[in-house]
Design an enzyme around this catalytic site. Sequence first.
Site, mmCIF file in Angstrom:
data_model
loop_
_atom_site.group_PDB
_atom_site.id
_atom_site.type_symbol
_atom_site.label_atom_id
_atom_site.label_comp_id
_atom_site.label_asym_id
_atom_site.label_seq_id
_atom_site.Cartn_x
_atom_site.Cartn_y
_atom_site.Cartn_z
ATOM 1 N NE ARG A 234 -4.246 -0.888 0.001
ATOM 2 C CZ ARG A 234 -4.586 -1.885 -0.600
ATOM 3 N NH1 ARG A 234 -3.608 -2.258 -1.649
ATOM 4 N NH2 ARG A 234 -5.802 -2.668 -1.056
ATOM 5 C CG HIS A 282 -3.089 -0.026 -6.747
ATOM 6 N ND1 HIS A 282 -3.479 0.565 -5.428
ATOM 7 C CD2 HIS A 282 -3.506 -1.300 -6.608
ATOM 8 C CE1 HIS A 282 -3.841 -0.406 -4.549
ATOM 9 N NE2 HIS A 282 -3.706 -1.618 -5.232
#
Length: 319
Positions: A234, A282
């Site tokens: 993350r 991502h």
Amino acid sequence: RLAMSGGAILVAVDGPQAAQWAGLFRARGEGRPVRLWPEIGDASDVEIACVWRAPHGLLATLPNLRLIVNLAAGVDHLLADPNLPDVPIVRAAHADLSMRVTEYVVLHTLRYHRRQPLYEAQQRQRLWKEHPQPAASEVAVGVMGLGVIGTEAVRVLARIGFRVAGWSTSEKLVDGVETFHGAAGLDPFLARTEILICLLPLTKTTRGILNRSFFARLKRDGAAGGAFLINAGRGRLQIDGDILAALDDGTLSGATLDVFPHEPLPPESPLWAHPKATITPHNAGDILPDILVAEVMAQVARLDRGEPLLNVVDRTRGY
Ligand code: NDP
Ligand code: OXD
């Protein structure tokens, strides 16, 4: 109120795939009505909420909610909802997802190991020049997070022949992999690691862990020719400014980043153009939607039969 087994499924997904998810749940949701946020209809009909980056506060408006399904692995956004109702939360965890993230970290580990950025620069100069190539068995790769995904990643990296280690909260045993755990295990783990792969969840404890003093503890004098970072966990695990500084002063020789504190990564971020940074949007992980919907319906069936759910999120731990 609808019958217990037939309550509505709410799909609350932020992004262009929302309608596709709703369509799949309509096709495979065993006749349960499907609502696509923001068209919730009668909120008291909703028993199952399938969410990804849904607005905070939404779930608290569903009085008969029985199950929250996070349609991805990371639950940091969901758990940050201050009004999260007290019903079980399950998350995505599946071999398909694990292998895709594993592909990503293996790709980028091999890219550093095989000096691919150097050969690409040489190609632009039409330069035919071979460099010494260490064996994988000389290169120390370290994976932070030995969960569902990290365990798959270390297995594949070890199979290629790297000297692989993993770090987790609790003690783990994985064949062919050196394991470290807890705060006491961190320094020895970093001191032996040249290519650092981060597959941690974002929690109170892990936020900002990928910072400059952390990078300084990595091994730089090994066969990999420096220390490298690959973060597919993350974005808020990392401090972007510290990564840039570490790339500039040689603390890090390369960084591959799939996740960022602010996504999309703003166009003005100096990371985009940094010669030692590799940026992806991502996209490390994904899962075939059919697989995930089948998994969700299996969880719903477990709930209806009163059986234990799988991949339950621990709110106190934060993952
Ligand atoms: P898991 O919950 O299965 O694993 C998490 C691992 O991290 C566990 O091994 C856990 O230790 C370890 N861990 C957690 N906190 C700490 C800590 N403070 N110190 C040391 N170890 C810690 O998660 P998954 O493997 O399924 O996924 C990991 C993360 O990957 C997700 O949370 C998500 O953020 C990210 N992800 C990113 C994707 C992408 O596209 N970029 C796609 C999918 C996931 P223990 O085992 O002892 O509990
Ligand atoms: C996930 C993700 O957490 O896609 O699954 O980032």
